[in-house]
Motif scaffolding. Structure first.
Motif, PDB file in Angstrom:
ATOM      1  N   ARG A  96      -1.982   0.682  11.264  1.00 32.40           N
ATOM      2  CA  ARG A  96      -1.280   1.550  12.213  1.00 32.40           C
ATOM      3  C   ARG A  96      -0.229   2.389  11.506  1.00 32.40           C
ATOM      4  N   ARG A  97       0.432   1.798  10.526  1.00 30.85           N
ATOM      5  CA  ARG A  97       1.422   2.545   9.754  1.00 30.85           C
ATOM      6  C   ARG A  97       0.743   3.557   8.823  1.00 30.85           C
ATOM      7  N   TYR A  98      -0.391   3.169   8.282  1.00 34.06           N
ATOM      8  CA  TYR A  98      -1.133   4.021   7.354  1.00 34.06           C
ATOM      9  C   TYR A  98      -1.391   5.399   7.954  1.00 34.06           C
ATOM     10  N   VAL A  99      -1.812   5.439   9.220  1.00 33.75           N
ATOM     11  CA  VAL A  99      -2.184   6.718   9.826  1.00 33.75           C
ATOM     12  C   VAL A  99      -0.967   7.573  10.181  1.00 33.75           C
ATOM     13  N   THR A 100       0.239   7.003  10.146  1.00 32.92           N
ATOM     14  CA  THR A 100       1.431   7.808  10.430  1.00 32.92           C
ATOM     15  C   THR A 100       1.917   8.551   9.188  1.00 32.92           C
ATOM     16  N   ALA A 123       4.263   1.620  -0.347  1.00 30.63           N
ATOM     17  CA  ALA A 123       3.872   0.224  -0.116  1.00 30.63           C
ATOM     18  C   ALA A 123       4.896  -0.492   0.756  1.00 30.63           C
ATOM     19  N   SER A 124       6.171  -0.203   0.539  1.00 35.04           N
ATOM     20  CA  SER A 124       7.223  -0.818   1.351  1.00 35.04           C
ATOM     21  C   SER A 124       7.064  -0.418   2.817  1.00 35.04           C
ATOM     22  N   TYR A 125       6.719   0.841   3.052  1.00 35.50           N
ATOM     23  CA  TYR A 125       6.526   1.279   4.437  1.00 35.50           C
ATOM     24  C   TYR A 125       5.291   0.623   5.050  1.00 35.50           C
ATOM     25  N   LEU A 126       4.176   0.637   4.332  1.00 32.68           N
ATOM     26  CA  LEU A 126       2.925   0.098   4.878  1.00 32.68           C
ATOM     27  C   LEU A 126       3.075  -1.354   5.301  1.00 32.68           C
ATOM     28  N   ALA A 135      15.488   3.362   1.178  1.00 36.19           N
ATOM     29  CA  ALA A 135      16.256   3.432  -0.070  1.00 36.19           C
ATOM     30  C   ALA A 135      15.405   3.989  -1.217  1.00 36.19           C
ATOM     31  N   LEU A 136      14.136   3.596  -1.263  1.00 36.92           N
ATOM     32  CA  LEU A 136      13.249   4.071  -2.330  1.00 36.92           C
ATOM     33  C   LEU A 136      12.906   5.548  -2.164  1.00 36.92           C
ATOM     34  N   CYS A 137      12.801   6.012  -0.923  1.00 32.50           N
ATOM     35  CA  CYS A 137      12.595   7.450  -0.695  1.00 32.50           C
ATOM     36  C   CYS A 137      13.772   8.239  -1.257  1.00 32.50           C
ATOM     37  N   SER A 213      11.419   9.296   6.753  1.00 39.13           N
ATOM     38  CA  SER A 213      11.859   9.460   5.367  1.00 39.13           C
ATOM     39  C   SER A 213      10.677   9.726   4.442  1.00 39.13           C
ATOM     40  N   VAL A 214       9.589   8.980   4.627  1.00 39.31           N
ATOM     41  CA  VAL A 214       8.415   9.185   3.777  1.00 39.31           C
ATOM     42  C   VAL A 214       7.857  10.588   3.972  1.00 39.31           C
ATOM     43  N   ASN A 215       7.714  11.007   5.218  1.00 39.10           N
ATOM     44  CA  ASN A 215       7.128  12.326   5.485  1.00 39.10           C
ATOM     45  C   ASN A 215       8.051  13.470   5.051  1.00 39.10           C
TER      46      ASN A 215
END
Length: 226
Positions: A96-100, A123-126, A135-137, A213-215
Motif C-alpha cells: 500500500r505504501r509502495y503505490v504512494t 526502505a524506511s518508508y516502505l 530524517a533520511l530525506c 517528504s519522499v515525493n
C-alpha cells in the motif's frame, strides 16, 4: 504476459506469512497454559528491550539473565514470534505504501553518496519507519545540494562540511536553484528539522509526512540533476 493463466492468485502473499506465523504460535499450545503464558510474557519483555535500548534500572535483572533465558527453546521460540509479528505487520503495509511513492526518470544519474541515502529513505518508508524516513530525506537533499554546489565549483567539500541543510539550500538558491523544486527542498528540510530537533508527530500524521517528504525529495532531486 500471454502465458499468464486466466485466473488470479487466490491468496495474498501476506496471508501465507500470517499462516506460517500462526503455525508457529500454535506450537506453543503444546505447553501447559500457565507455562505458555509465562513463556509469552518473558518473550514480550525480552523483545521490548531491543525496542527501547535505554532501559530503567528495574530492567537490569532481565538483561543480566536474558542469555540464560534464551537457552530454553520454548522461550526462544516465543521471542522469535514476538519479533516476527512486528516484521510481518510492517511488511503487510508495504505494498500500500509502495503505490504512494512516485519514482521519476532523470537525465543524469544520482551520485552514489546520494543513492545510498535515498535507498535507506525509501526502505524506511516502505516498512513504516516514518521518522527515520523523514530524517533520511533531509540528509539526502542536503547531500544533493552540496554535490550541486561542488559541481558548480562554488564551494569545496571541506567548505560545506560543517554547514547545515538550510544554509546549503540558501547557497544553492544563490547559485540558481529556484522555482517550485526549491519549495520542495525547503519542505523536506523543514520536516526533517522538526523530527530531528523538536518532536516526532503522532503516527497518523507521521505516515503522511513521510510520504510527502519522499515525493518532495524526488521533485527537488530532478531539478538539482537537470
Amino acid at each position: 504476459m500471454n502465458a499468464f493463466p486466466s485466473f488470479d492468485p487466490q491468496s495474498e502473499v501476506w496471508n501465507h506469512l500470517e499462516s506460517g506465523l500462526q503455525q508457529a504460535r500454535d506450537e506453543l499450545l503444546a505447553l501447559d497454559p500457565r507455562d505458555r503464558v509465562t513463556a509469552e510474557r518473558i518473550a514480550a519483555a525480552l523483545a521490548s528491550t531491543r525496542g527501547f535500548l535505554i532501559l530503567p534500572e528495574s530492567k537490569a535483572k532481565l538483561l543480566s539473565v536474558e542469555g540464560s533465558l534464551l537457552k530454553y527453546p520454548w522461550i526462544r521460540h516465543a521471542t522469535d514470534i514476538e519479533i516476527a509479528e512486528e516484521g510481518i505487520s510492517r511488511a503487510n503495509e508495504a505494498l500500500r505504501r509502495y503505490v504512494t511513492l512516485k519514482p521519476a526518470i532523470s537525465a543524469r544519474a544520482l551520485p552514489q553518496s546520494a543513492i545510498d541515502y535515498l535507498k535507506e529513505a525509501a526502505a524506511s518508508y516502505l516498512f513504516g519507519f516514518d521518522a527515520a524516513c523523514i530524517a533520511l530525506c533531509r540528509a539526502t537533499i542536503e547531500r544533493l545540494l552540496k554535490e550541486f554546489l561542488v559541481a558548480k565549483r562554488l564551494h569545496t567539500v571541506a567548505e560545506l562540511k560543517r554547514l547545515g541543510a538550510g544554509t546549503v539550500l540558501e547557497k544553492a538558491k544563490q547559485a540558481g536553484f529556484r522555482g517550485a523544486e526549491d519549495d520542495s527542498a525547503k519542505r523536506v528540510i523543514e520536516r526533517g528539522d522538526h523530527v530531528l530537533h523538536r518532536s516526532i508527530h503522532e503516527k497518523r500524521i507521521l505516515k503522511k509526512t513521510a510520504s510527502d517528504s519522499v515525493n518532495d525529495l524526488v521533485l527537488a532531486a530532478l531539478a538539482i540533476l537537470a
